[in-house]
Scaffold this motif. Structure first.
Motif, PDB file in Angstrom:
ATOM      1  N   ILE A   9      23.166  37.656  58.340  1.00 43.92           N
ATOM      2  CA  ILE A   9      21.831  38.249  58.449  1.00 43.92           C
ATOM      3  C   ILE A   9      22.587  38.804  59.820  1.00 43.92           C
ATOM      4  O   ILE A   9      22.655  37.764  60.746  1.00 43.92           O
ATOM      5  N   ARG A  12      17.110  37.238  62.309  1.00 45.30           N
ATOM      6  CA  ARG A  12      16.699  36.377  61.687  1.00 45.30           C
ATOM      7  C   ARG A  12      15.300  36.858  60.841  1.00 45.30           C
ATOM      8  O   ARG A  12      14.514  38.021  61.493  1.00 45.30           O
ATOM      9  N   ALA A  13      15.414  36.267  59.694  1.00 40.56           N
ATOM     10  CA  ALA A  13      14.804  36.829  58.641  1.00 40.56           C
ATOM     11  C   ALA A  13      13.129  36.069  59.752  1.00 40.56           C
ATOM     12  O   ALA A  13      12.913  35.162  60.000  1.00 40.56           O
ATOM     13  N   LYS A  17      10.576  32.770  54.250  1.00 39.47           N
ATOM     14  CA  LYS A  17      11.375  34.548  52.598  1.00 39.47           C
ATOM     15  C   LYS A  17      11.709  33.330  51.394  1.00 39.47           C
ATOM     16  O   LYS A  17      12.448  32.316  51.427  1.00 39.47           O
ATOM     17  N   TYR A  19      14.370  35.623  48.939  1.00 40.19           N
ATOM     18  CA  TYR A  19      15.424  36.200  48.628  1.00 40.19           C
ATOM     19  C   TYR A  19      15.827  36.641  47.060  1.00 40.19           C
ATOM     20  O   TYR A  19      16.369  37.470  46.270  1.00 40.19           O
ATOM     21  N   SER A  41      16.644  43.079  52.540  1.00 37.02           N
ATOM     22  CA  SER A  41      16.267  43.908  53.179  1.00 37.02           C
ATOM     23  C   SER A  41      16.800  43.049  54.442  1.00 37.02           C
ATOM     24  O   SER A  41      17.046  44.414  55.783  1.00 37.02           O
ATOM     25  N   SER A  42      16.353  41.905  54.988  1.00 37.44           N
ATOM     26  CA  SER A  42      16.606  41.109  56.162  1.00 37.44           C
ATOM     27  C   SER A  42      17.958  41.585  56.434  1.00 37.44           C
ATOM     28  O   SER A  42      18.786  40.441  57.103  1.00 37.44           O
TER      29      SER A  42
END
Length: 212
Positions: A9, A12-13, A17, A19, A41-42
């Motif tokens: 990543i 950072r998400a 979250k 997924y 998307s992250s």
């Protein structure tokens, strides 16, 4: 063991979250995917395709190594794979971060599996998600990014406490004796050559979920 999955990543998400949601038919020798939805998307733009493939691959791998009628939670770094294989060998996997409540994840799996099996008789399962579309998975993936949305869902799923959850600290711990994830990846027909190359390059850079 897998290492540094989070370095895939670029940014950072946010906490809590969700997924991926994936449904499978666990057959005697392998698991066939029935329906799935992912949010990558992250992740870095150029990595998303490979990340999506690896999400499917890891989900399939844990289903195949989970006994019928049991649930497992496998944590790798800050990521958790929640898997439930029912007695009828219908299975679901949710991939989320470590902050996401496991009870909500397992409630979501139960909801999705129940809806899928009501809609599609087993005779219609081909192992190709396009033959058994379930667009609701995409909306659930967005809706349940906020676990508080699952309050009503939790009330319906009262049977979850009856099944003990087996906890694992690494993905490698679910593999059978003598198995190596590196070999499974190399042999997989579900991963593109570009994803396998991505894995090898990441291993050299020590920046992916790789076996050392």
């Amino acid at each position: 063991h897998f290492k540094n999955f989070h370095r895939l990543i670029s940014a950072r998400a946010p906490a809590m979250k969700l997924y991926s949601i994936a449904l499978f038919d666990k057959k005697s020798t392998e698991a066939a995917v029935l329906a799935h939805a992912k949010d990558v998307s992250s992740f870095g733009y150029f990595q998303r395709s490979s990340v999506a493939e690896f999400m499917d691959f890891f989900s399939k791998t844990v289903v195949e190594r989970t006994t019928s009628g049991s649930r497992q939670s496998i944590q790798e770094q800050e990521y958790v794979f929640h898997v439930h294989v029912r007695q009828d060998n219908t299975a679901g996997v949710v991939i989320c971060d470590a902050e996401y409540p496991s009870r909500v994840a397992f409630s979501l799996i139960a909801k999705c599996v129940d809806e899928f099996t009501r809609r599609y008789p087993k005779s219609s399962w081909t192992g190709k998600p396009s033959d058994t579309p379930m667009p609701e998975l995409d909306s659930y993936l967005q809706k349940y990014q906020k676990p508080e949305e699952a309050d009503s869902l939790m009330k319906v799923q009262k049977d979850l406490d009856e099944t003990k959850v087996i906890l694992h600290q690494t993905m490698e711990s679910v593999l059978q004796r003598g198995e190596k994830m590196e070999d499974l990846i190399a042999k997989s027909d579900d991963l593109s050559s570009s994803s396998k190359m991505f894995y090898k390059q990441a291993k050299k850079a020590n920046s992916c979920c790789v076996v050392q």
